[in-house]
Motif scaffolding. Structure first.
Motif, PDB file in Angstrom:
ATOM      1  N   ALA A 108       3.388   8.795   2.258  1.00 59.42           N
ATOM      2  CA  ALA A 108       1.981   8.389   2.356  1.00 59.42           C
ATOM      3  C   ALA A 108       1.694   7.781   3.722  1.00 59.42           C
ATOM      4  CB  ALA A 108       1.645   7.398   1.247  1.00 59.42           C
ATOM      5  N   GLY A 109       2.659   6.990   4.230  1.00 63.95           N
ATOM      6  CA  GLY A 109       2.482   6.399   5.556  1.00 63.95           C
ATOM      7  C   GLY A 109       2.474   7.443   6.655  1.00 63.95           C
ATOM      8  N   TYR A 140      -1.862   7.578  11.936  1.00 59.48           N
ATOM      9  CA  TYR A 140      -2.787   7.230  13.009  1.00 59.48           C
ATOM     10  C   TYR A 140      -4.098   6.661  12.468  1.00 59.48           C
ATOM     11  CZ  TYR A 140       0.552  10.345  15.187  1.00 59.48           C
ATOM     12  OH  TYR A 140       1.725  10.935  15.595  1.00 59.48           O
ATOM     13  N   GLY A 141      -4.129   6.452  11.155  1.00 59.65           N
ATOM     14  CA  GLY A 141      -5.294   5.850  10.522  1.00 59.65           C
ATOM     15  C   GLY A 141      -4.944   4.482   9.987  1.00 59.65           C
ATOM     16  N   ARG A 142      -4.660   4.418   8.681  1.00 58.86           N
ATOM     17  CA  ARG A 142      -4.442   3.138   8.024  1.00 58.86           C
ATOM     18  C   ARG A 142      -3.266   2.354   8.612  1.00 58.86           C
ATOM     19  NH1 ARG A 142      -6.993  -0.949   6.003  1.00 58.86           N
ATOM     20  NH2 ARG A 142      -6.064  -1.876   4.139  1.00 58.86           N
ATOM     21  N   VAL A 143      -2.183   3.036   8.966  1.00 58.70           N
ATOM     22  CA  VAL A 143      -0.997   2.328   9.474  1.00 58.70           C
ATOM     23  C   VAL A 143      -1.311   1.640  10.800  1.00 58.70           C
ATOM     24  CG1 VAL A 143       1.365   2.614  10.323  1.00 58.70           C
ATOM     25  CG2 VAL A 143       0.630   3.824   8.259  1.00 58.70           C
ATOM     26  N   LEU A 144      -1.880   2.366  11.749  1.00 58.10           N
ATOM     27  CA  LEU A 144      -2.235   1.759  13.032  1.00 58.10           C
ATOM     28  C   LEU A 144      -3.264   0.649  12.850  1.00 58.10           C
ATOM     29  CD1 LEU A 144      -2.588   4.435  15.887  1.00 58.10           C
ATOM     30  CD2 LEU A 144      -1.017   2.509  15.747  1.00 58.10           C
ATOM     31  N   GLU A 145      -4.227   0.874  11.966  1.00 55.20           N
ATOM     32  CA  GLU A 145      -5.254  -0.139  11.746  1.00 55.20           C
ATOM     33  C   GLU A 145      -4.655  -1.439  11.206  1.00 55.20           C
ATOM     34  OE1 GLU A 145      -8.298   1.611   9.294  1.00 55.20           O
ATOM     35  OE2 GLU A 145      -8.349   3.397  10.569  1.00 55.20           O
ATOM     36  N   GLU A 197       0.814  -1.211   0.000  1.00 57.33           N
ATOM     37  CA  GLU A 197       0.000   0.000   0.000  1.00 57.33           C
ATOM     38  C   GLU A 197       0.853   1.269   0.000  1.00 57.33           C
ATOM     39  OE1 GLU A 197      -3.236   0.083   2.747  1.00 57.33           O
ATOM     40  OE2 GLU A 197      -3.692  -2.051   2.500  1.00 57.33           O
ATOM     41  N   GLY A 198       2.188   1.098  -0.088  1.00 56.96           N
ATOM     42  CA  GLY A 198       3.078   2.253  -0.172  1.00 56.96           C
ATOM     43  C   GLY A 198       3.168   3.058   1.107  1.00 56.96           C
ATOM     44  N   LEU A 199       3.077   2.391   2.264  1.00 55.08           N
ATOM     45  CA  LEU A 199       3.011   3.102   3.541  1.00 55.08           C
ATOM     46  C   LEU A 199       4.298   3.031   4.367  1.00 55.08           C
ATOM     47  CD1 LEU A 199      -0.583   1.956   4.616  1.00 55.08           C
ATOM     48  CD2 LEU A 199       0.088   4.152   3.585  1.00 55.08           C
ATOM     49  N   SER A 228       8.191  -0.883  15.497  1.00 56.12           N
ATOM     50  CA  SER A 228       8.861   0.305  14.961  1.00 56.12           C
ATOM     51  C   SER A 228       8.751   0.298  13.452  1.00 56.12           C
ATOM     52  CB  SER A 228      10.341   0.330  15.373  1.00 56.12           C
ATOM     53  OG  SER A 228      10.461   0.403  16.786  1.00 56.12           O
ATOM     54  N   LEU A 229       8.388   1.459  12.887  1.00 46.93           N
ATOM     55  CA  LEU A 229       8.167   1.579  11.449  1.00 46.93           C
ATOM     56  C   LEU A 229       8.899   2.781  10.883  1.00 46.93           C
ATOM     57  CD1 LEU A 229       4.306   1.063  11.569  1.00 46.93           C
ATOM     58  CD2 LEU A 229       5.890  -0.506  10.447  1.00 46.93           C
TER      59      LEU A 229
END
Length: 626
Positions: free
Chosen positions: A378-379, A384-389, A349-351, A372-373
């Motif tokens: 984009a990420g 706090y949205g798609r990445v955490l989900e 997803e390119g995050l 750890s990321l």
């Protein structure tokens, strides 16, 4: 699982050629050197064990305990050109309840003369004159001192070293200079993003927990009228032999090292004027690491960073249960990079660019599971949205896979164990005496003496079922997985040049601009919904989940292959001939292959190098090699 290579912790058999424990044939120079003839230990020495060692390790080991309570690892390395020693004391920055950085300052001051050697820097000068190095470090719960020298100077260096802990002068004339040295050390770290991140992490911790301490110290914290008295009190109270471990490494017989350990460390005694304890930081260590969770902390980094760290605080530590190792299964399952991994999904997803999962901070009484990321732009926008989900969806998918098939966790553990065994027994990298001594001294604080060499490889340690997936491991795995499902308990730290939280607060010691806010109800609800998606598998079983079986995992009982040149009449020339033997060649279709069997090292390893020629890769010479 079947027995692992090298299982048990008794002293190894002498010879891989004739398999005799009493072999002293110089031509039979197998893995382990000839076993030393056991003489009674010197007075004041209790022999504990010979720790389990690698099949490829040509050193010999013994762990002893001195009469004053100090546990010492002894290492005989006949190939080393240096002798080394280290001592690790059970005191660190968490003991700084009096003044920030005091334990670190005391580490500096112990170098500055003793009653027997009162000259300023006598120890460092002696070591430097004899081709050696010195160092020391203060962590939260430990202070470690180390040195190495040429073997002929080992006794002299050890005598100077050991007196730090018996008769330090803590000279008033050195206080100002060393205080400025500590301050300079702090100043050079002001723009270090790692230090800055860790200090903001401490800032977010429970104010009643010693983890919150500023550990380095500086002039502002140490320039006190009675600072020498405070140093002396800290040394008397906390430099207790009962909380010390040490290690000696040299080419000498283990019996000689026992005598040196007694001479160097046997005279260390708890000061008669020492406070009985328990000390304040020991009481505070029972406090939760974070009193406020479900919170986001943002900081502005020096470099262009887009990093996200998600912590799940645990009300217990994992260091003393090192032999269990269930946290390694969790870390592997959520941190791997193959199909069905969280990282693969984030990359798709390119995050994110990179991911790691592990335990940290790791204190004795508490710790955190940590994701750890390194994010893409984009990420960063979706942190706090798609990445955490997706992180919570991956946790749910792991829970689903291990619930549907309870053998999955066992299979992941078994793979880790056989890989650990292979890397432990057949590692080609031999650490120097200088790095071995502090590593073993520190490990002895947290592990049983028999496990000091394989401490970080849980399946090779005795206890909690040995190499098996035991009920204790299964229970801890379930506990950790359950903790990861709690979105409301996470602590999030983000480094970003595009903060979404007001970063008007300036951290006191490093000047980091940072700010915090609570996770919103909507964000927590979105994480819970993602967890449920992962648990239900509504995106398909191939999307996220436990790693697939590893087809490249080694067999459980690898053996060291015989090396005939070692028993030849002229081993040196026989080894050269074996190494010089020409490779074999064969051609199959469009593939040319050169193959050569190892006749030198006897390791169960293979190395493959491939060169591919194709017009699309460019000219690359007449044959089109790219």
């Amino acid at each position: 699982m079947s027995a692992l290579p090298g299982a048990g912790w008794a002293e190894p058999k002498c010879c891989v050629v004739c398999d005799r424990e009493d072999c002293e044939d110089a031509a039979h120079s197998g893995v382990a050197p000839a076993k030393e003839k056991d003489a009674p230990p010197p007075d004041g020495v209790e022999r504990l064990c010979a720790p389990r060692s690698s099949l490829s390790d040509d050193r010999t080991y013994r762990v002893v305990r001195l009469a004053n309570g100090i546990t010492v690892a002894l290492v005989r390395d006949e190939a080393t050109d240096k002798a080394a020693a280290a001592l690790c004391a059970g005191i660190g920055a968490y003991s700084d309840t009096d003044a920030a950085g005091l334990a670190h300052f005391l580490e500096h001051m112990l170098f500055q003369g003793t009653k027997t050697y009162p000259e300023d820097n006598a120890y460092k000068q002696y070591v430097a004159r004899h081709g050696g190095s010195t160092n020391a470090s203060t962590s939260g719960e430990r202070t470690t001192f180390q040195f190495d020298v040429v073997d002929a100077a080992f006794e002299g260096a050890l005598d100077r070293f050991g007196r730090f802990f018996v008769e330090p002068l803590l000279l008033e004339t050195c206080v100002e200079r060393e205080m400025h040295a500590v301050d300079a050390e702090h100043s050079k770290n002001l723009n270090d993003d790692g230090r800055r991140a860790y200090q903001v992490l401490r800032e977010s911790a429970n104010s009643a927990h010693p983890f919150k301490n500023f550990s380095t110290g500086c002039l502002e914290t140490l320039k006190l009228p009675d600072v020498r008295d405070r140093l002396l009190r800290l040394w008397k109270d906390r430099y207790d032999p009962a909380s010390m471990t040490a290690c000696l490494v040299a080419a000498r017989p283990l019996a000689d090292l026992e005598n040196l350990a007694v001479e160097a460390f046997g005279g260390i005694r708890r000061d008669a004027d020492a406070s009985p304890g328990p000390f304040e930081e020991e009481k505070m260590a029972r406090e939760p690491l974070f009193s406020r969770t479900g919170i986001i902390h943002e900081r502005v980094p020096v470099r262009q960073l887009r990093s996200l760290r998600v912590l799940w605080p645990l009300p217990f530590g994992l260091r003393k249960t090192y032999a269990n190792g269930a946290e390694r299964v969790v870390s592997h399952a959520l941190g791997h990079e193959g199909p069905k991994s969280l990282l693969a999904r984030l990359k798709k997803e390119g995050l994110a660019h990179a991911l790691s999962f592990g335990v940290g901070p790791a204190l004795e009484h508490s710790c955190c599971l940590a994701l750890s990321l390194d994010l893409t732009e984009a990420g960063e926008a979706a942190r706090y949205g798609r990445v955490l989900e997706l992180a919570f969806e991956a946790v749910g998918a792991l829970g689903r896979d291990t619930r549907v098939d309870p053998r999955v966790a066992r299979r992941l553990w078994d793979e880790l164990v056989v890989i650990d065994a292979a890397t432990f027994d057949f590692s080609l990298t031999k650490s120097s005496a200088y790095s071995t001594a502090p590593r073993l001294a520190r490990a002895l604080h947290d592990c049983e003496p028999r496990d000091v060499l394989c401490y970080y490889r849980s399946g090779l340690c005795d206890g909690d079922g040995g190499a098996e997936w035991s009920p204790a491991r299964s229970a801890l795995f379930a506990t950790l997985l359950h903790a990861l499902t709690k979105a409301e308990t996470i602590v999030v730290h983000c480094a970003t040049k595009a903060p979404r939280v007001e970063t008007t607060t300036k951290e006191r010691w490093y000047g980091v601009e940072h700010g915090a806010r609570d996770l919103s109800d909507d964000e927590i609800a979105a994480c819970r919904a993602a967890l449920e998606r992962g648990q239900s598998g509504e995106n398909g079983p191939e999307d996220l989940g436990a790693p697939e079986p590893n087809p490249y995992a080694p067999e459980a009982n690898l053996e060291r292959r015989p090396t005939p040149w070692k028993v030849a009449a002229d081993p040196t020339n026989a080894r050269r001939a074996a190494a010089a033997a020409p490779p074999r060649f064969f051609r199959s279709g469009g593939v040319d292959c050169w193959w050569k069997a190892d006749a030198v090292f006897g390791q169960p390893k293979a190395y493959v190098t491939a060169k591919i020629a194709a017009p699309a890769l460019g000219n690359g010479g007449p044959a089109g090699w790219g």
